[in-house]
Scaffold this motif. Structure first.
Motif, short mmCIF file in Angstrom:
data_model
loop_
_atom_site.label_atom_id
_atom_site.label_comp_id
_atom_site.label_asym_id
_atom_site.label_seq_id
_atom_site.Cartn_x
_atom_site.Cartn_y
_atom_site.Cartn_z
N PHE A 1 3.37 -3.73 -4.48
CA PHE A 1 2.14 -2.93 -4.36
C PHE A 1 1.50 -2.75 -5.72
CE2 PHE A 1 -0.57 0.71 -3.95
CZ PHE A 1 -1.06 0.66 -2.65
N PHE A 2 2.34 -2.40 -6.71
CA PHE A 2 1.83 -2.19 -8.07
C PHE A 2 1.14 -3.45 -8.58
CE2 PHE A 2 2.33 -2.56 -12.66
CZ PHE A 2 1.72 -1.39 -13.08
N ASN A 3 1.74 -4.58 -8.39
CA ASN A 3 1.17 -5.83 -8.89
C ASN A 3 -0.17 -6.15 -8.26
OD1 ASN A 3 3.33 -6.29 -10.61
ND2 ASN A 3 4.48 -7.47 -9.09
N ASP A 4 -0.38 -5.69 -7.02
CA ASP A 4 -1.61 -5.99 -6.29
C ASP A 4 -2.72 -4.96 -6.51
OD1 ASP A 4 -0.52 -8.29 -5.29
OD2 ASP A 4 0.06 -7.42 -3.36
N ILE A 5 -2.40 -3.87 -7.22
CA ILE A 5 -3.44 -2.86 -7.46
C ILE A 5 -4.58 -3.48 -8.26
CG2 ILE A 5 -3.96 -0.68 -8.64
CD1 ILE A 5 -1.13 0.23 -8.03
N LYS B 1 -7.61 -2.65 -3.06
CA LYS B 1 -8.78 -1.78 -2.93
C LYS B 1 -8.70 -0.56 -3.84
CE LYS B 1 -8.95 -2.92 2.02
NZ LYS B 1 -8.91 -2.36 3.39
N LEU B 2 -7.53 -0.33 -4.42
CA LEU B 2 -7.32 0.89 -5.20
C LEU B 2 -7.88 0.73 -6.61
CD1 LEU B 2 -5.99 3.70 -5.31
CD2 LEU B 2 -3.85 2.56 -5.97
N GLU B 3 -8.82 1.60 -6.96
CA GLU B 3 -9.46 1.54 -8.27
C GLU B 3 -9.09 2.72 -9.17
OE1 GLU B 3 -13.64 1.09 -7.79
OE2 GLU B 3 -13.48 -0.81 -6.70
N ALA B 4 -8.53 3.78 -8.60
CA ALA B 4 -8.16 4.95 -9.40
C ALA B 4 -6.99 4.62 -10.32
CB ALA B 4 -7.78 6.12 -8.49
N THR C 1 -7.11 -2.11 -10.15
CA THR C 1 -7.44 -1.62 -11.48
C THR C 1 -6.39 -2.07 -12.51
OG1 THR C 1 -7.82 0.35 -12.83
CG2 THR C 1 -6.25 0.56 -11.04
N ALA C 2 -6.87 -2.31 -13.71
CA ALA C 2 -5.96 -2.63 -14.82
C ALA C 2 -5.39 -1.35 -15.41
CB ALA C 2 -6.70 -3.42 -15.89
N ASP C 3 -5.97 -0.22 -15.04
CA ASP C 3 -5.53 1.07 -15.55
C ASP C 3 -4.38 1.56 -14.69
OD1 ASP C 3 -5.29 3.35 -16.99
OD2 ASP C 3 -7.29 4.15 -16.53
#
Length: 483
Positions: free
Chosen positions: A434-438, A412-415, A440-442
């Motif tokens: 967690f990082f892998n599932d974020i 759900k994290l887009e920031a 946003t590509a940013d």
């Protein structure tokens, strides 16, 4: 083809000789004019210093053109930056002279430049201060730019401001200039008054809107611990930062005291953003969030739900789920016992208003919230500050803490998100997951010392210079690029 006659050759020779003579005379005249201009301007420089030594502000001002400029590029906020115009230059010098019992300015060299309107000077300032204050001495370089009438159009004075500050007793002001400013603030979170420390950049200017960062520390902590340290460090990088006491902790309101409630903390972070939005010195479109250790869970969850948080940075993030907590709290049986105890504690509080507490940390009591020789929380020189409670952790916290699972928030994290971690930090695979599932590509994962025998440790990210500096440098670059 025509052949020049003798008369023609003679005429050509006469013309050529005339042109050559003219050029030679013109060049010589021009060179002479440059030398005369240079000599005149160098004399004016001497008159300038003579007027200073005579402490005659009027004479100094008269050497300047009507709109002449006196500029001190290294005033550094301690001294006047100069003046523009003859009257202003006179007014600049008039209050200076009464502070001294004599001034001398021996000239080291006085050189005219290729353009004779420009003169470069090296000189020394020897100034006797009033009373028993002693002498002020400094080395100077200056450039003078003159107009055609021989008046000073621009005087630029270059000096060492540190030496000047020492000479005039202003060292404390230099320290103040290099320090971030902090003020205590209050804001509302669901009817409760929360107290925070708002940090400003050292070069903060009224009327300017700055990017801002909400800073959160680990569980049970207060603003005077790692949150305050990171907030101050990020302020030194040019951000307005807020470290605050979550409800139930420190100077903030909230009952029961020392109740670690992630849902409430998540809401407090959102309301901290709302508070920052009310400040004219904050650019509402440039608000980010930073967190260390368990504060990372609350911050990442808040950012996933609140799009006003435009960028996120975490360091040594503690991220767990139902399986991970078993590793730290006695397996499935130990977790169930703590959850059961928390539910009973909540029932007792609801009926009787009594709050059951255990120690926050102990090296002898396995029932403490943190059991072990964790120096950060035991050492008064580190995290065992007077504002933090070493012996009060509300038992009812266990249910809220042990059932928390931030992992579903990653998609759900887009920031734009930066995560700084190490093999020596807690649950490294969970940070990677967690990082892998974020969504946003940013995003960026900074992984440290993977191949070293002693990777950077979890607790070192709380206050040790090497780890903190690394997290701040990486984080400041991220926020600067994304906010």
């Amino acid at each position: 083809m025509k052949i020049l006659t003798s008369a023609g050759l003679l005429l050509f020779a006469v013309v050529l000789a005339s042109v050559t003579s003219f050029n030679r005379n013109y060049s010589g005249k021009k060179s002479k004019n440059k030398m005369e201009t240079a000599a005149r301007n160098k004399l004016q420089v001497k008159e300038f210093f003579q007027a200073l030594e005579a402490e005659d502000a009027g004479a100094v001002a008269e050497l300047f053109a009507e709109n002449g400029v006196h500029h001190n590029p290294y005033a550094s906020g301690l001294f006047s930056e100069g003046a523009v115009g003859k009257e202003a230059i006179k007014a600049y010098w008039e209050p200076v002279f009464p502070n001294f019992d004599g001034m001398e300015f021996p000239i080291g060299y006085n050189y005219a430049m290729e353009d004779p309107a420009m003169v470069l000077v090296k000189f020394e300032g020897r100034i006797k201060l009033k009373g028993a204050a002693g002498w002020y001495k400094n080395d100077y370089y200056a450039t003078f730019k003159f107009n055609e009438a021989g008046r000073i159009e621009e005087y630029v004075e270059i000096f060492n401001p540190i030496v000047a500050a020492q000479g005039f007793g202003l060292i404390d002001q230099i320290k103040s200039l290099n320090e971030t400013k902090m003020e205590k603030v209050n804001f509302n979170s669901e009817g409760l008054n929360l107290v925070g420390n708002l940090y400003y950049p050292a070069d903060y200017q009224e009327g300017k809107a700055y990017p801002a960062i909400v800073v959160s520390g680990s569980w049970t902590t207060v603003k005077e611990q790692m949150a305050g340290l990171y907030a101050k460090k990020f302020a030194e990088k040019g951000f307005i930062t807020l470290a605050f006491d979550f409800r139930n902790y420190g100077e903030s309101e909230g009952q029961p005291r020392f109740w670690e409630n992630p849902t409430m903390k998540l809401q407090d972070i959102k309301n901290a953003v709302s508070f920052l939005e009310t400040l004219p010195q904050v650019d509402n479109d440039r608000i980010g969030a930073f967190a260390v250790c368990a504060g990372s869970m609350y911050t990442l969850m808040a950012a996933a739900e609140d799009t006003r948080i435009k960028a996120v940075v975490t360091a040594a993030s503690w991220l767990h789920d139902a399986e991970a907590v078993k590793l730290f709290y006695g397996g499935e049986e130990g977790v169930n016992e703590k959850v059961t105890a928390a539910r009973k504690a909540k029932e007792v509080f609801a009926k009787e208003g009594f709050v059951e507490y255990i120690e926050t940390i102990s090296t002898t009591n396995p029932a403490a919230a943190m059991y072990g020789p964790f120096d950060y929380y035991l050492n008064p020189e580190r995290g065992a500050v007077k504002e933090w409670s070493i012996d009060k952790f509300a038992v009812m916290s266990w249910e809220d803490w042990l059932t928390l699972d931030p992992m579903p928030y990653a998609p759900k994290l887009e920031a734009p998100t930066l995560m700084v971690h190490s093999d020596g930090c807690v649950l490294p695979q969970y940070t990677k997951n967690f990082f892998n599932d974020i969504k946003t590509a940013d995003k960026e994962l900074v992984w440290i010392d993977t191949d070293l025998e002693s990777p950077m440790q979890q607790f070192n990210f709380y206050d040790q210079p090497e780890e903190v500096s690394l997290a701040v440098e990486k984080g400041a670059d991220w926020f600067s690029a994304k906010l």
